[in-house]
Scaffold this motif. Sequence first.
Motif, PDB file in Angstrom:
ATOM      1  N   GLY A 143     -32.013  14.978  48.538  1.00  0.00           N
ATOM      2  CA  GLY A 143     -32.215  13.723  47.563  1.00  0.00           C
ATOM      3  C   GLY A 143     -33.210  12.802  47.943  1.00  0.00           C
ATOM      4  N   GLY A 144     -33.139  11.632  47.395  1.00  0.00           N
ATOM      5  CA  GLY A 144     -33.865  10.525  47.781  1.00  0.00           C
ATOM      6  C   GLY A 144     -35.529  10.832  47.746  1.00  0.00           C
ATOM      7  N   TRP A 145     -36.316   9.546  48.153  1.00  0.00           N
ATOM      8  CA  TRP A 145     -37.509   9.632  47.741  1.00  0.00           C
ATOM      9  C   TRP A 145     -38.221  10.285  46.506  1.00  0.00           C
ATOM     10  CZ3 TRP A 145     -40.599  11.636  52.989  1.00  0.00           C
ATOM     11  CH2 TRP A 145     -39.929  11.160  54.067  1.00  0.00           C
ATOM     12  N   TYR A 146     -37.648   9.342  45.428  1.00  0.00           N
ATOM     13  CA  TYR A 146     -37.731   9.760  44.105  1.00  0.00           C
ATOM     14  C   TYR A 146     -39.132   9.788  43.773  1.00  0.00           C
ATOM     15  CZ  TYR A 146     -32.821   9.236  42.849  1.00  0.00           C
ATOM     16  OH  TYR A 146     -31.246   9.531  43.106  1.00  0.00           O
ATOM     17  N   GLY A 147     -39.953   8.613  44.098  1.00  0.00           N
ATOM     18  CA  GLY A 147     -41.386   8.629  43.399  1.00  0.00           C
ATOM     19  C   GLY A 147     -42.159   9.700  44.195  1.00  0.00           C
ATOM     20  N   TYR A 148     -42.141   9.859  45.508  1.00  0.00           N
ATOM     21  CA  TYR A 148     -43.109  10.714  46.262  1.00  0.00           C
ATOM     22  C   TYR A 148     -42.817  11.951  45.879  1.00  0.00           C
ATOM     23  CZ  TYR A 148     -45.109  12.450  50.628  1.00  0.00           C
ATOM     24  OH  TYR A 148     -45.967  13.266  51.297  1.00  0.00           O
ATOM     25  N   ARG A 149     -41.218  12.382  45.919  1.00  0.00           N
ATOM     26  CA  ARG A 149     -41.019  13.951  45.380  1.00  0.00           C
ATOM     27  C   ARG A 149     -41.561  14.160  44.023  1.00  0.00           C
ATOM     28  NH1 ARG A 149     -37.131  16.685  48.196  1.00  0.00           N
ATOM     29  NH2 ARG A 149     -35.650  15.324  49.518  1.00  0.00           N
ATOM     30  N   SER A 150     -41.216  13.203  43.155  1.00  0.00           N
ATOM     31  CA  SER A 150     -41.729  13.572  41.829  1.00  0.00           C
ATOM     32  C   SER A 150     -43.289  13.827  41.584  1.00  0.00           C
ATOM     33  CB  SER A 150     -41.056  12.589  40.681  1.00  0.00           C
ATOM     34  OG  SER A 150     -39.811  12.534  41.063  1.00  0.00           O
TER      35      SER A 150
END
Length: 232
Positions: A143-150
């Motif tokens: 999980g985490g790093w929402y923007g970069y992952r997406s």
Amino acid sequence: MQSLISGYRAIVIGATGSIGSACVRVLRKDPNCSSVSELSRQSASPLLLENETSIAQAAHSLQASGPFQLIIDATGALTIDGQGPEKSLSALNSERLMRSLQINTIGPALVMKYFIPLLDSKRRAIYAKLSARVGSISDNKKGGWYGYRSAKAALNMMLQTAAIETLRKKPEAIFVALQPGTVASSLTTPFVRQEDCLSPETSATGMLDAMDALTVSTGAQFIDYAGNKIEW
Ligand SMILES: NC(=O)c1ccc[n+]([C@@H]2O[C@H](COP(=O)([O-])OP(=O)(O)OC[C@H]3O[C@@H](n4cnc5c(N)ncnc54)[C@H](OP(=O)(O)O)[C@@H]3O)[C@@H](O)[C@H]2O)c1
């Protein structure tokens, strides 16, 4: 690279970055490579991911020197406007998410729009985009790093879609999303001890060797610097 024609021509976009500049250095040592064109925000024709006109002009500036057998887009950002990746849902912020999409997905998609036409259509040619393993939906265990992952997941979809369209006209083209490893760079400095990271040269050499070994596919491929396949 042995799989490309003798005297192949390359473009590296994001040539000022740790990984981009290492790709340039490794390619310049390859006797089979006749030219490496470097593009960045600082190049003679500056390329800014937020500015489509600058991307179009940068591609136009190289058109007469083409076609190219290798194009590497090594741009991207994790910390944007001084803000690092979000650790929790509560940290999500519309502007910040849009900036990550702009730099990691939309800009690179516009780079595909203007640079894929410069790829050789008569023989083997490779379009490579620096992605990230964290963009793999099936590999997301932490999980985490929402923007970069997406943004990287959406980037992978852009590349896959561009590959399917382009392969109809350039059947020998290869499209690859690359995980470079955890590499010493300004991008990783705030998050990882740099002495625990791969050197940019090791990563670049590994990625170029891995690309050399790829065979044509029906779409894009997602691999790491050691040539291992990554699930989307
Ligand atoms: N390092 C790692 O461990 C790692 C791991 C997984 C994936 N990656 C991916 O690998 C790629 C390269 O990363 P890196 O470690 O080499 O990072 P880096 O050293 O920070 O290089 C990033 C490059 O992107 C360019 N760039 C950033 N924002 C831009 C913008 N708005 N317009 C035009 N160019 C822009 C930078 O240009 P300036 O020099 O002008 O700032 C630089 O050339 C990125 O896509 C990253 O997501 C890296």
